[in-house]
Design a protein around this motif. Sequence first.
Motif, PDB file in Angstrom:
ATOM      1  N   LEU A 155       0.825  -1.211   0.000  1.00  0.00           N
ATOM      2  CA  LEU A 155       0.000   0.000   0.000  1.00  0.00           C
ATOM      3  C   LEU A 155       0.861   1.263   0.000  1.00  0.00           C
ATOM      4  O   LEU A 155       0.548   2.236  -0.692  1.00  0.00           O
ATOM      5  CB  LEU A 155      -0.936   0.000   1.202  1.00  0.00           C
ATOM      6  N   ARG A 156       1.933   1.279   0.771  1.00  0.00           N
ATOM      7  CA  ARG A 156       2.765   2.489   0.816  1.00  0.00           C
ATOM      8  C   ARG A 156       3.400   2.745  -0.546  1.00  0.00           C
ATOM      9  O   ARG A 156       3.553   3.892  -0.968  1.00  0.00           O
ATOM     10  CB  ARG A 156       3.837   2.377   1.897  1.00  0.00           C
ATOM     11  N   ALA A 157       3.801   1.667  -1.254  1.00  0.00           N
ATOM     12  CA  ALA A 157       4.400   1.838  -2.579  1.00  0.00           C
ATOM     13  C   ALA A 157       3.388   2.429  -3.551  1.00  0.00           C
ATOM     14  O   ALA A 157       3.706   3.362  -4.304  1.00  0.00           O
ATOM     15  CB  ALA A 157       4.917   0.497  -3.093  1.00  0.00           C
ATOM     16  N   GLU A 158       2.156   1.922  -3.542  1.00  0.00           N
ATOM     17  CA  GLU A 158       1.131   2.415  -4.457  1.00  0.00           C
ATOM     18  C   GLU A 158       0.728   3.845  -4.119  1.00  0.00           C
ATOM     19  O   GLU A 158       0.499   4.667  -5.012  1.00  0.00           O
ATOM     20  CB  GLU A 158      -0.090   1.488  -4.409  1.00  0.00           C
ATOM     21  N   ILE A 159       0.640   4.177  -2.837  1.00  0.00           N
ATOM     22  CA  ILE A 159       0.223   5.527  -2.426  1.00  0.00           C
ATOM     23  C   ILE A 159       1.269   6.555  -2.824  1.00  0.00           C
ATOM     24  O   ILE A 159       0.956   7.595  -3.416  1.00  0.00           O
ATOM     25  CB  ILE A 159      -0.042   5.555  -0.907  1.00  0.00           C
ATOM     26  N   LEU A 160       2.533   6.306  -2.506  1.00  0.00           N
ATOM     27  CA  LEU A 160       3.589   7.265  -2.822  1.00  0.00           C
ATOM     28  C   LEU A 160       3.785   7.391  -4.326  1.00  0.00           C
ATOM     29  O   LEU A 160       4.107   8.482  -4.829  1.00  0.00           O
ATOM     30  CB  LEU A 160       4.902   6.832  -2.155  1.00  0.00           C
ATOM     31  N   PHE A 161       3.594   6.318  -5.057  1.00  0.00           N
ATOM     32  CA  PHE A 161       3.730   6.377  -6.508  1.00  0.00           C
ATOM     33  C   PHE A 161       2.653   7.282  -7.111  1.00  0.00           C
ATOM     34  O   PHE A 161       2.930   8.084  -8.002  1.00  0.00           O
ATOM     35  CB  PHE A 161       3.634   4.969  -7.091  1.00  0.00           C
ATOM     36  N   ARG A 162       1.432   7.191  -6.625  1.00  0.00           N
ATOM     37  CA  ARG A 162       0.359   8.018  -7.160  1.00  0.00           C
ATOM     38  C   ARG A 162       0.502   9.480  -6.756  1.00  0.00           C
ATOM     39  O   ARG A 162       0.060  10.373  -7.478  1.00  0.00           O
ATOM     40  CB  ARG A 162      -0.990   7.478  -6.686  1.00  0.00           C
ATOM     41  N   CYS A 163       1.131   9.712  -5.623  1.00  0.00           N
ATOM     42  CA  CYS A 163       1.351  11.097  -5.174  1.00  0.00           C
ATOM     43  C   CYS A 163       2.602  11.705  -5.790  1.00  0.00           C
ATOM     44  O   CYS A 163       2.847  12.911  -5.588  1.00  0.00           O
ATOM     45  CB  CYS A 163       1.486  11.141  -3.656  1.00  0.00           C
ATOM     46  N   SER A 164       3.422  10.913  -6.464  1.00  0.00           N
ATOM     47  CA  SER A 164       4.707  11.366  -7.016  1.00  0.00           C
ATOM     48  C   SER A 164       5.603  11.922  -5.915  1.00  0.00           C
ATOM     49  O   SER A 164       6.263  12.948  -6.075  1.00  0.00           O
ATOM     50  CB  SER A 164       4.479  12.419  -8.109  1.00  0.00           C
ATOM     51  N   ILE A 165       5.634  11.226  -4.786  1.00  0.00           N
ATOM     52  CA  ILE A 165       6.462  11.616  -3.646  1.00  0.00           C
ATOM     53  C   ILE A 165       7.649  10.677  -3.558  1.00  0.00           C
ATOM     54  O   ILE A 165       7.494   9.453  -3.662  1.00  0.00           O
ATOM     55  CB  ILE A 165       5.649  11.579  -2.336  1.00  0.00           C
ATOM     56  N   ARG A 166       8.831  11.242  -3.371  1.00  0.00           N
ATOM     57  CA  ARG A 166      10.033  10.430  -3.226  1.00  0.00           C
ATOM     58  C   ARG A 166       9.980   9.691  -1.892  1.00  0.00           C
ATOM     59  O   ARG A 166       9.768  10.312  -0.835  1.00  0.00           O
ATOM     60  CB  ARG A 166      11.281  11.299  -3.320  1.00  0.00           C
ATOM     61  N   PRO A 167      10.176   8.392  -1.885  1.00  0.00           N
ATOM     62  CA  PRO A 167       9.947   7.608  -0.663  1.00  0.00           C
ATOM     63  C   PRO A 167      10.905   7.907   0.478  1.00  0.00           C
ATOM     64  O   PRO A 167      10.544   7.722   1.640  1.00  0.00           O
ATOM     65  CB  PRO A 167      10.090   6.161  -1.145  1.00  0.00           C
ATOM     66  N   PHE A 168      12.111   8.386   0.158  1.00  0.00           N
ATOM     67  CA  PHE A 168      13.095   8.621   1.208  1.00  0.00           C
ATOM     68  C   PHE A 168      13.270  10.113   1.519  1.00  0.00           C
ATOM     69  O   PHE A 168      14.335  10.527   1.981  1.00  0.00           O
ATOM     70  CB  PHE A 168      14.428   7.967   0.850  1.00  0.00           C
ATOM     71  N   ASP A 169      12.241  10.898   1.276  1.00  0.00           N
ATOM     72  CA  ASP A 169      12.194  12.264   1.790  1.00  0.00           C
ATOM     73  C   ASP A 169      11.681  12.232   3.222  1.00  0.00           C
ATOM     74  O   ASP A 169      10.932  11.327   3.614  1.00  0.00           O
ATOM     75  CB  ASP A 169      11.280  13.136   0.929  1.00  0.00           C
ATOM     76  N   GLU A 170      12.083  13.238   4.004  1.00  0.00           N
ATOM     77  CA  GLU A 170      11.677  13.255   5.413  1.00  0.00           C
ATOM     78  C   GLU A 170      10.159  13.366   5.531  1.00  0.00           C
ATOM     79  O   GLU A 170       9.508  14.158   4.852  1.00  0.00           O
ATOM     80  CB  GLU A 170      12.344  14.426   6.132  1.00  0.00           C
ATOM     81  N   ALA A 171       9.589  12.564   6.432  1.00  0.00           N
ATOM     82  CA  ALA A 171       8.134  12.508   6.583  1.00  0.00           C
ATOM     83  C   ALA A 171       7.566  13.850   7.017  1.00  0.00           C
ATOM     84  O   ALA A 171       6.508  14.279   6.535  1.00  0.00           O
ATOM     85  CB  ALA A 171       7.769  11.429   7.593  1.00  0.00           C
ATOM     86  N   ARG A 172       8.246  14.528   7.920  1.00  0.00           N
ATOM     87  CA  ARG A 172       7.731  15.811   8.413  1.00  0.00           C
ATOM     88  C   ARG A 172       7.685  16.853   7.300  1.00  0.00           C
ATOM     89  O   ARG A 172       6.746  17.659   7.219  1.00  0.00           O
ATOM     90  CB  ARG A 172       8.590  16.305   9.580  1.00  0.00           C
TER      91      ARG A 172
END
Length: 425
Positions: free
Chosen positions: A178-195
């Motif tokens: 789920l996290r892979a699909e969510i971040l892919f659709r948001c075009s968010i880099r996975p290793f950017d800081e969460a905050r």
Amino acid sequence: MPEGPELFLASIFINSVSQNRHFGGRVVKSDVSRNPEVAWQSEVYHLQAVARGKELKVTLCDGEVQKTGEKTLDIVFRFGMSGTFKFTTVDELPKHSHLRFFTISEEIPMVLSFVDQRRFGRWEVGGTWGFDRGPDPMWEYQSFRENVITSLHSPAFNKPICEAMLNQKYFNGIGNYLRAEILFRCSIRPFDEAREVLSELKPVSKWYEAQTKQKSGNKSEMNPDILDFCHIVPKEVIHLSGGGKGYNVDPDADDNEYKEFRAWLRCYNQDGMRNMVDHNGRTMWFSGNPGRLIPKDVSSRGKVERKRMKSNSLNENVEEDERSEPEKKLSMTKQEKTRNKKENTINSHKTSKKHKVLKNESDREKSISKPERKRRNSKFKLPESAPATNSNKEEATDTTASQTARQPTTCTAPTRRSSRQKKIK
């Protein structure tokens, strides 16, 4: 690992099986399970199930129908890596069934089993929802969003966003695919800081407000953010025509059962996507730049292929790799690294052993005396003027043989006369 959609579908499955059926007798636990015994025994009882994130609560209710004041017992399940529920006949009891609820008043005795092949699943008798787990993003979305936005000061959000999304205290029900699909659709880099990713979000979602105000069937023109997708993507899974249990935790399932789910995936374990092992040892699938908080020891894993597909991959032509060195290092699997390391170790061992042998031979040559070395050289050396032909070899052999024949084979010592013989003369 089963995630929020899978546990919700498991609750639907239990309720559908229990409808118009009665259970009775004792709840049986397998001998190999380390989970607690369920102290429940009733002539007639029925079951109800409800899911919240990665937890499932099964309630045993005494009697044929639920009445006020009747005896009840809650059992909270956490599925671990391979937990699932099956409804079979008693004769076809699954091998890894660790908790069993038996039906009564049926021609063919049936059993509802909690099946867990790897035995990582747990249940808690008389338990309730975990205190360390947040609201469900599918069914408690507003509470889920508020819990995340008001907790951004927590050290949990110092981590990359892909790792923060596995924290069930804030993202209950979100797992690896789920996290892979969510971040892919948001075009968010996975290793950017969460905050940094979440700090720009508002406590109230404009997309969610517009979605609830519109009539069913109409799409909102507002773009959803990452927390909205935590609500959208899991719901897409549970509404798939082939069922949401796409993350195949059931080894006995038909291969076509999850065909719809595999067609739905866009990023997770898909061709053309990259992956990287995060700081927790979990595989993160993504596309493009991973972000600035990547692990120091960058590593990746190969795509998981089904057994029937492996033979096809072996017949594919190997093309020249034109990627840069960092990308090659990122895409190198753990098995390749281990194999290269073993080969380098073996080669270095062979090289050192060869040098050691040569060194020992040199030491032995130095230890031989000069006359002995000269004798050996003269014994095996042929004349420089004559090449080593067969005729020359025969002549050399004959000459050596004649010289050997002229030499005496024995040696007689001189006779010494005694003093007595001298006197007789």
